[in-house]
Motif scaffolding. Sequence first.
Motif, PDB file in Angstrom:
ATOM      1  N   HIS A  20      26.670  69.459 -14.780  1.00  0.00           N
ATOM      2  CA  HIS A  20      27.846  69.934 -15.504  1.00  0.00           C
ATOM      3  C   HIS A  20      28.970  70.387 -14.577  1.00  0.00           C
ATOM      4  N   THR A  25      31.301  65.843 -14.930  1.00  0.00           N
ATOM      5  CA  THR A  25      31.822  65.813 -16.299  1.00  0.00           C
ATOM      6  C   THR A  25      32.857  64.712 -16.454  1.00  0.00           C
ATOM      7  N   THR A  29      32.514  61.368 -18.800  1.00  0.00           N
ATOM      8  CA  THR A  29      33.571  60.925 -19.713  1.00  0.00           C
ATOM      9  C   THR A  29      33.909  59.459 -19.470  1.00  0.00           C
ATOM     10  N   ALA A  82      23.785  60.629 -23.458  1.00  0.00           N
ATOM     11  CA  ALA A  82      24.881  61.487 -23.896  1.00  0.00           C
ATOM     12  C   ALA A  82      24.361  62.705 -24.652  1.00  0.00           C
ATOM     13  N   PHE A  85      22.848  65.185 -22.187  1.00  0.00           N
ATOM     14  CA  PHE A  85      23.872  65.858 -21.384  1.00  0.00           C
ATOM     15  C   PHE A  85      24.611  66.909 -22.207  1.00  0.00           C
ATOM     16  N   LEU A  86      24.985  66.560 -23.428  1.00  0.00           N
ATOM     17  CA  LEU A  86      25.776  67.471 -24.260  1.00  0.00           C
ATOM     18  C   LEU A  86      24.942  68.617 -24.817  1.00  0.00           C
ATOM     19  N   SER A  87      23.677  68.351 -25.117  1.00  0.00           N
ATOM     20  CA  SER A  87      22.821  69.382 -25.712  1.00  0.00           C
ATOM     21  C   SER A  87      22.112  70.234 -24.664  1.00  0.00           C
TER      22      SER A  87
END
Length: 311
Positions: A20, A25, A29, A82, A85-87
Amino acid sequence: MAWENQTFNSEFILLGIFNHSPTHTMLFTLVLGIFTVAFLGNFSMVLLIYLDTRLHTPMYFLLSQLSLMDLMLICTSVPRMAFNFLSGRKSISMAGCGTQIFFYVSLLGAECFLLAVMAYDRYVAICHPLRYTMLMSQKLCVLLTVACWALGSSDGIIVLSAILSFSYCGSREIHHFFCDVAALLPLSCTDTSTFERLMFICCVVMLIFPVLVIIISYSRVLQAVIRMGSGESRRKAFATCSSHLSVVGLYYGATMFMYMRPASNHTADQDTMVSAFYTILTPMLNPLIYSLRNREVSRALKKLSRKGKLM
């Protein structure tokens, strides 16, 4: 059987390729952007060929199958990456891992054979144009496509059966962003040498044989193109074949580098980067290569876009 049940119900940790930090990041993206382009490009190609009746030919039917395989391939790995990574959750069950392995191996194998069928189609179209409808009929095209899917699925079943038969102990960390066979084998406390030899043989069959078909087909095509008297015919033949050869070079180059090296030469970081190339970047490039280098596809895309039927 107790240890097999324990293995099937266990979870692994996908370490992924991003943390992160601001740099990672931004890279994440970028990967999402590539995934979006790949998803929309391949979905549009499948839909375009389905909607435009002028593209209902063996060549474009095979192209739609290639786009469908690429679409499924990117959906096998990127959405899970994804989500993790996001959770912040990096775990994946053995069932989920096995599902990824099956689809990943099956799609890679099916695409290998499909690219060979596409090369044969171009050979027939350029070298035997008057006999094209007989040598490459709609029925034969469908049968060859079904064979590609069946052979790929058979390879996926073989690999999945072997993976599920191994016991896993010690570290559960997979140095990858999805469950790849090469990344999972080091975690097994079972002797996998026999399986690795079997996997190498499968790679030889599923890579070398199609490559030979492609080389033979395009050597004949090249001879035929050189003998063409019309400059326009020569240009059109080269444009069509160069698009396919570009895809073949991207796909087979990365796949051979990944799976036809000795296991001792593999490194986790190297395997991850190569896998990211042909599971994320190549599916994005394929529809762009075909749409930009093919007048019929470009013309049909503009026509349907004006009518508002596409996307």
